[in-house]
Write an enzyme that holds these catalytic residues in place. Structure first.
Site: not given
Ligand SMILES: Nc1ccccc1C(=O)C[C@H](N)C(=O)O
Length: 302
Positions: A163, A246, A278
């Site tokens: 990411s 994704d 993801h």
């Molecule tokens: N905590 C993560 C760890 C790894 C990659 C993305 C996030 C995310 O929190 C992304 C975004 N805030 C989401 O709610 O999808």
């Protein structure tokens, strides 16, 4: 989701999206098929914490090693059982939109990789709002230089990011190593569900903490620069990976970055991981028989 579903290259589909649609495209936790957003984030964090606890309890390690003078400039090194300096080193940069996550809950792949003779380094960097994108890129650059200087007889340095961490790893394709007094023995990149063109991020809620200007976003977008850069080592592999579940924007980011790498002189490949979202891409790196774990080991030991 196949790339053909998200528009033709050059169409810049995100510019036609409503603010709500763009926000959703760049909120990975909304796209899982097994868990709701909050649960997906909680599960990801629990698996990371447990893998880190286990790694620290079962592997030889050096924890909180400073790679610079800053408070946040620390890394953890986990070693295989057989002591040796001539090991491949696998560096991991965690995700969390450059504003969450830490090395202390990100040792996902330590168990299966150290078991096969790979040293694993989990790198911390100053997330926003403390750190700016430029500072994070500089920190990651110095962490890579540090590992090369400390282990000059390494059998290859492999950079892996997830990411936002995939973005930071991809920025290392552009790094100017002469400034750092060392050319790291970079043999491979594993870029998992990354963001390589940062401009759309400016128009999402992520930019409240990041405060990216258009110049910041462009300067830190490997998508705009990587085709003009020559690989230091032409055998260095770059694997771009995206999860089947994704969002279309994440698929587009990975696919376009892969295509741009191919237009340059990079030895790139692209992998869509079947039946994974993801977060599962990284969670599954705790497992030795997982597809991506196997691809990583094959790339290192080919
Ligand atoms: N905590 C993560 C760890 C790894 C990659 C993305 C996030 C995310 O929190 C992304 C975004 N805030 C989401 O709610 O999808």
């Amino acid at each position: 989701m196949a790339f053909s579903d998200v528009g033709l290259p050059g169409e810049v589909p995100w510019k036609k999206m409503s603010a709500e649609e763009l926000e959703s495209q760049y909120c990975p936790s909304q796209w899982g098929v097994r868990l709701r957003a909050e649960e997906a984030l909680r599960t990801y964090s629990q698996i990371g914490i447990e893998a880190t606890r286990r790694a620290r309890a079962t592997r030889k390690s050096l924890l909180h090693v400073p790679y610079g003078d800053g408070e946040g400039e620390k890394l953890d090194i986990y070693f295989p059982d057989e002591a040796a300096e001539a090991l491949p080193f696998f560096l991991f940069f965690h995700g969390g939109y450059w504003q969450s996550g830490s090395k202390d809950e990100s040792a996902f792949m330590v168990d299966p990789l150290t078991a096969q003779g790979v040293a694993v380094v989990i790198v911390a960097y100053d997330i926003a709002p403390k750190g700016t994108l430029d500072q994070m890129v500089d920190q990651v650059t110095r962490s890579v230089a540090f590992v090369q200087k400390r282990y000059p007889s390494n059998e290859g340095i492999y950079l892996c990011g997830h990411s936002a961490g995939a973005h930071l790893a991809a920025m290392m394709l552009l790094a100017n190593w002469t400034k750092h007094g060392v050319t790291p023995n970079l043999k491979g990149f594993f870029l998992m569900s990354g963001v390589f063109d940062l401009e759309p991020i400016m128009y999402t809620s992520q930019n409240v903490a990041l405060q990216l200007t258009l110049e910041d976003a462009q300067r830190n977008s490997p998508q705009l620069k990587v085709a003009q850069v020559q690989p230091v080592d032409p055998t260095c592999r770059v694997l771009v990976v995206v999860g089947q579940f994704d969002s279309p924007e994440f698929h587009r980011q990975s696919w376009e970055f892969y295509q741009t790498l191919c237009q340059g002189e990079w030895k790139a490949s692209f992998e869509q991981l079947h039946d994974m979202d993801h977060f599962e891409i990284v969670e599954n790196l705790t497992q030795k028989d997982n597809v991506l774990t196997q691809i990583i080991l094959k790339t290192i030991f080919q």
